[in-house]
Scaffold this motif. Structure first.
Motif, PDB file in Angstrom:
ATOM      1  N   THR A   6       1.407  -1.104  -0.100  1.00 60.54           N
ATOM      2  CA  THR A   6       0.170  -0.260   0.233  1.00 60.54           C
ATOM      3  C   THR A   6       0.877   0.932  -0.161  1.00 60.54           C
ATOM      4  O   THR A   6       0.482   2.144  -0.420  1.00 60.54           O
ATOM      5  N   GLU A   7       1.552   1.669   0.997  1.00 57.06           N
ATOM      6  CA  GLU A   7       2.487   2.808   0.480  1.00 57.06           C
ATOM      7  C   GLU A   7       2.874   2.989  -0.227  1.00 57.06           C
ATOM      8  O   GLU A   7       3.931   3.936  -0.765  1.00 57.06           O
ATOM      9  N   ALA A  12       3.957   5.851  -5.538  1.00 63.07           N
ATOM     10  CA  ALA A  12       4.244   5.958  -7.086  1.00 63.07           C
ATOM     11  C   ALA A  12       2.642   6.845  -7.469  1.00 63.07           C
ATOM     12  O   ALA A  12       3.273   7.759  -8.217  1.00 63.07           O
ATOM     13  N   LEU A  13       1.570   7.158  -6.688  1.00 68.75           N
ATOM     14  CA  LEU A  13       0.913   8.190  -7.644  1.00 68.75           C
ATOM     15  C   LEU A  13       0.003   9.225  -7.059  1.00 68.75           C
ATOM     16  O   LEU A  13      -0.671  10.404  -7.658  1.00 68.75           O
ATOM     17  N   SER A  18      -4.404   6.768   3.022  1.00 73.11           N
ATOM     18  CA  SER A  18      -6.081   5.809   3.523  1.00 73.11           C
ATOM     19  C   SER A  18      -6.687   6.416   2.236  1.00 73.11           C
ATOM     20  O   SER A  18      -8.048   5.588   2.074  1.00 73.11           O
ATOM     21  N   THR A  19      -6.576   7.404   1.328  1.00 68.49           N
ATOM     22  CA  THR A  19      -6.894   7.423  -0.301  1.00 68.49           C
ATOM     23  C   THR A  19      -7.156   5.747  -0.999  1.00 68.49           C
ATOM     24  O   THR A  19      -8.246   5.801  -1.791  1.00 68.49           O
ATOM     25  N   VAL A  20      -6.088   5.602  -1.479  1.00 66.03           N
ATOM     26  CA  VAL A  20      -5.552   3.901  -1.577  1.00 66.03           C
ATOM     27  C   VAL A  20      -6.925   2.938  -1.443  1.00 66.03           C
ATOM     28  O   VAL A  20      -7.467   2.081  -1.613  1.00 66.03           O
ATOM     29  N   ARG A  42       1.763  -7.895   9.066  1.00 66.02           N
ATOM     30  CA  ARG A  42       1.113  -8.653   7.956  1.00 66.02           C
ATOM     31  C   ARG A  42       1.813  -6.765   7.086  1.00 66.02           C
ATOM     32  O   ARG A  42       1.900  -6.287   7.788  1.00 66.02           O
ATOM     33  N   GLN A  43       1.493  -7.704   5.918  1.00 67.98           N
ATOM     34  CA  GLN A  43       1.405  -6.655   4.951  1.00 67.98           C
ATOM     35  C   GLN A  43       0.628  -6.572   3.923  1.00 67.98           C
ATOM     36  O   GLN A  43      -0.132  -7.713   3.218  1.00 67.98           O
ATOM     37  N   THR A  44       0.226  -6.133   3.449  1.00 65.43           N
ATOM     38  CA  THR A  44      -0.879  -5.611   2.424  1.00 65.43           C
ATOM     39  C   THR A  44      -0.979  -5.519   0.466  1.00 65.43           C
ATOM     40  O   THR A  44       0.556  -4.495   0.459  1.00 65.43           O
TER      41      THR A  44
END
Length: 82
Positions: A6-7, A12-13, A18-20, A42-44
């Motif tokens: 997610t980070e 990159a975007l 929180s928006t993602v 954990r990792q997303t």
């Protein structure tokens, strides 16, 4: 591009983390996979095409579409994975 966190995706975007996550909850991004790494927590991880889809979503928002209209466009196949 391989699956990203997610980070990494947010950076990159140029969006916040929180928006993602909100875009995923709204259904305009694919669901991420949560990987449990023991004591490391954990990792997303997101599918490879997520960055391209997020850029497409951003263009649709800039063009004046609502999230509901974007969800409908996705369902109609208007976003093509490259």
């Amino acid at each position: 591009m391989a699956a990203v966190t997610t980070e990494q995706l947010a950076e990159a975007l140029g969006l916040s983390r929180s928006t993602v996550l909100r875009w995923a909850r709204l259904g305009v991004l694919p669901a991420p996979v949560v990987v449990f790494r023991g004591r490391r927590g954990r990792q997303t991880r997101w599918p490879e095409h997520t960055e391209a889809q997020a850029r497409w979503v951003h263009r649709q928002l800039d063009g004046g579409l609502t999230f509901e209209e974007i969800v409908a466009a996705l369902a109609a196949g208007q976003f093509k994975q490259e």
